[in-house]
Write an enzyme that holds these catalytic residues in place. Sequence first.
Site, short mmCIF file in Angstrom:
data_model
loop_
_atom_site.label_atom_id
_atom_site.label_comp_id
_atom_site.label_asym_id
_atom_site.label_seq_id
_atom_site.Cartn_x
_atom_site.Cartn_y
_atom_site.Cartn_z
N ARG A 165 0.83 -1.21 0.00
CA ARG A 165 0.00 0.00 0.00
C ARG A 165 0.86 1.25 0.00
O ARG A 165 0.58 2.20 -0.70
CB ARG A 165 -0.91 -0.02 1.23
CG ARG A 165 -1.68 1.26 1.45
CD ARG A 165 -2.68 1.10 2.57
NE ARG A 165 -3.61 0.02 2.30
CZ ARG A 165 -4.23 -0.69 3.24
NH1 ARG A 165 -4.00 -0.44 4.50
NH2 ARG A 165 -5.07 -1.64 2.92
N TYR A 166 1.89 1.24 0.83
CA TYR A 166 2.75 2.42 0.95
C TYR A 166 3.92 2.28 -0.02
O TYR A 166 4.31 1.18 -0.39
CB TYR A 166 3.27 2.53 2.39
CG TYR A 166 2.16 2.64 3.42
CD1 TYR A 166 1.48 3.84 3.61
CD2 TYR A 166 1.80 1.54 4.20
CE1 TYR A 166 0.47 3.93 4.56
CE2 TYR A 166 0.79 1.63 5.14
CZ TYR A 166 0.13 2.83 5.32
OH TYR A 166 -0.87 2.92 6.25
N ARG A 169 7.26 0.24 1.61
CA ARG A 169 7.16 -0.85 2.58
C ARG A 169 5.97 -1.75 2.26
O ARG A 169 4.99 -1.32 1.66
CB ARG A 169 7.07 -0.33 4.01
CG ARG A 169 5.97 0.66 4.25
CD ARG A 169 6.31 1.47 5.51
NE ARG A 169 5.24 2.36 5.93
CZ ARG A 169 5.04 3.57 5.42
NH1 ARG A 169 5.81 4.01 4.45
NH2 ARG A 169 4.06 4.32 5.86
N CYS A 178 -2.32 -18.37 14.59
CA CYS A 178 -1.95 -17.59 15.79
C CYS A 178 -1.96 -18.54 16.98
O CYS A 178 -2.61 -19.58 16.94
CB CYS A 178 -2.96 -16.48 16.07
SG CYS A 178 -3.11 -15.31 14.72
N CYS A 182 -7.81 -13.47 18.80
CA CYS A 182 -8.43 -12.30 19.44
C CYS A 182 -9.77 -12.04 18.75
O CYS A 182 -9.82 -11.99 17.51
CB CYS A 182 -7.53 -11.09 19.29
SG CYS A 182 -5.79 -11.45 19.61
N CYS A 185 -10.02 -9.31 15.90
CA CYS A 185 -8.92 -9.34 14.92
C CYS A 185 -9.33 -8.73 13.58
O CYS A 185 -10.34 -9.10 12.99
CB CYS A 185 -8.48 -10.78 14.70
SG CYS A 185 -7.16 -10.89 13.47
N ARG A 187 -7.95 -9.29 10.88
CA ARG A 187 -7.85 -10.33 9.84
C ARG A 187 -8.69 -11.55 10.19
O ARG A 187 -8.33 -12.69 9.85
CB ARG A 187 -6.39 -10.72 9.61
CG ARG A 187 -5.59 -9.53 9.26
CD ARG A 187 -4.31 -9.78 8.50
NE ARG A 187 -3.73 -8.48 8.29
CZ ARG A 187 -2.75 -7.97 9.03
NH1 ARG A 187 -2.16 -8.69 9.96
NH2 ARG A 187 -2.32 -6.75 8.81
N ASP A 348 -10.62 -1.42 14.74
CA ASP A 348 -11.09 -1.43 13.34
C ASP A 348 -12.55 -1.91 13.28
O ASP A 348 -12.93 -2.79 14.05
CB ASP A 348 -10.21 -2.37 12.49
CG ASP A 348 -8.80 -1.84 12.34
OD1 ASP A 348 -8.63 -0.61 12.30
OD2 ASP A 348 -7.87 -2.66 12.27
N ASP A 385 -6.89 3.46 11.68
CA ASP A 385 -6.51 2.88 10.39
C ASP A 385 -7.73 3.11 9.49
O ASP A 385 -8.79 2.51 9.72
CB ASP A 385 -6.17 1.39 10.55
CG ASP A 385 -5.00 1.00 9.69
OD1 ASP A 385 -4.80 1.62 8.63
OD2 ASP A 385 -4.28 0.05 10.07
N LYS A 392 -2.89 4.46 8.15
CA LYS A 392 -3.00 4.94 9.54
C LYS A 392 -3.01 6.46 9.55
O LYS A 392 -2.18 7.11 8.92
CB LYS A 392 -1.79 4.47 10.34
CG LYS A 392 -1.79 2.98 10.57
CD LYS A 392 -0.58 2.57 11.38
CE LYS A 392 -0.43 1.07 11.37
NZ LYS A 392 -0.08 0.55 10.03
S1 SF4 Z 1 -4.97 -9.82 16.40
FE1 SF4 Z 1 -5.45 -11.40 14.88
S2 SF4 Z 1 -3.50 -11.86 13.90
FE2 SF4 Z 1 -3.02 -10.81 15.81
S3 SF4 Z 1 -2.74 -12.45 17.34
FE3 SF4 Z 1 -4.87 -11.80 17.47
S4 SF4 Z 1 -5.97 -13.19 16.11
FE4 SF4 Z 1 -3.80 -13.34 15.57
#
Ligand code: SF4
Length: 437
Positions: A165-166, A169, A178, A182, A185, A187, A348, A385, A392
């Site tokens: 995107r940038y 980088r 993972c 979380c 998340c 993603r 997000d 973001d 960001k």
């Molecule tokens: S935020 Fe998403 S990518 Fe990061 S540790 Fe938690 S579940 Fe995994």
Amino acid sequence: MSLQIARGRDAKPPLRSVRSKTDLRPQLQEATKAPAPKAPEKRAALRFPVNSKTRAFYKTFYPGTSTIEWNNWRWQMRARIRSLEELGRVFRLSADEYDAVARHKGSLPVGITPYYASLMDLKDPSEPLRRTHITTGGEYVRTPGEDNDPLGEDHDTVAPGIVHRYPDRVLFLTTGTCSTYCRYCTRARVVGNPGGEYQFSMKQWEQALAYLEVHTEVRDVLLSGGDPLTIGDDRLDWLLGRLRALKHIEFLRIGTKVPMVLPQRITKNLVSILKKYHPLWMSIHVTHPNELTEETTESTARLADAGIPLGSQTVLMKGINDDIAIMKPLMQGLLKRRVRPYYLYQCDPISGSAHFRTKVEKGLEIIEGLRGHTTGYATPIFAVDAPGGGGKIQIAPDFIAGRDGDDLLLRNFEGGVYRYPDPGGKLGKGKPKLAAE
Ligand code: SF4
């Protein structure tokens, strides 16, 4: 029906020592492939600290488990709490949690290392770490503005796992695995899904590396996922070596939650691998002061002693850490562990995240509560973001109080207004003038 039953996996709870072959997912096999620990590794495992609360937890719920096993990161990965049955064995689940976990299908399953579970309240569903890791009904509530890919990463994906995107980088999504999942998340659409787009694959890595080889404008690669530190030592060594061999890549970064949720992963061997690839920086995902244990003091010390500059990133969440009384000790505790608070993120707008999201002004309130009230090193950048791929965007409290002729009027952390001689300047013009001392 449990998540594991829904996916045809073994649902047996790890009542005693957890041995290998309990899980057949390919990326997890990677973590379980290694042989039993050799003598020096055993000694290292015994040297890793176990805090008293965690020790009491594992003696209760994993009674046949030795300290060597407990401190073995592969054991922790294999023994992750991933089904309704396992959750029910450890936690007193609320009806909401029970129903929400039972309903879940697809990516972002429940996944909690036994170590991380030991830090949670086993009875209270409102306890912060537990709320961030056990599914609740709020995840199924879609509100306006939410999206499965709120940052538009799929749109900017130019090769498998490479988000460019940038200008200089890239983000390299190295794995979909993972150690813990979380519930907020960004993603959620791609992590923890056995068939997911960003699961580990050498072929995909080769394609990603081929892209980077020809894009010589890229000087900075952020390895993320999933969590890159769930990748085994040999493969991680190989990947970092290939990236470091590209002369135009000056700077490698790893984004990870592992030092907080699976601190045992920060082995001497891992550290010796990471050290070979300097300059290598690390952004550690940290949520709450309850994560700052003897174990995470050890994991961060090992990384810092290896010369890896450590920064933190924290997602601001309602009822979890949206209070200066929580955020200040968190930031100060990180600094004590040589982790520089880097980003505080507005959560997000991932689908089903309304129950976690605060108003944006809450972030400003937190920054105002830190700025000047504690060392500047403990004050992160507050950023949103921007949905749709805007990147960001920093949001900061406004300390410009106005202008009085050639004087710029500035507000300090206590609300006092001070003059700074700034002849010819325009900053502050048009603002209602506040009285200066
Ligand atoms: S935020 Fe998403 S990518 Fe990061 S540790 Fe938690 S579940 Fe995994």
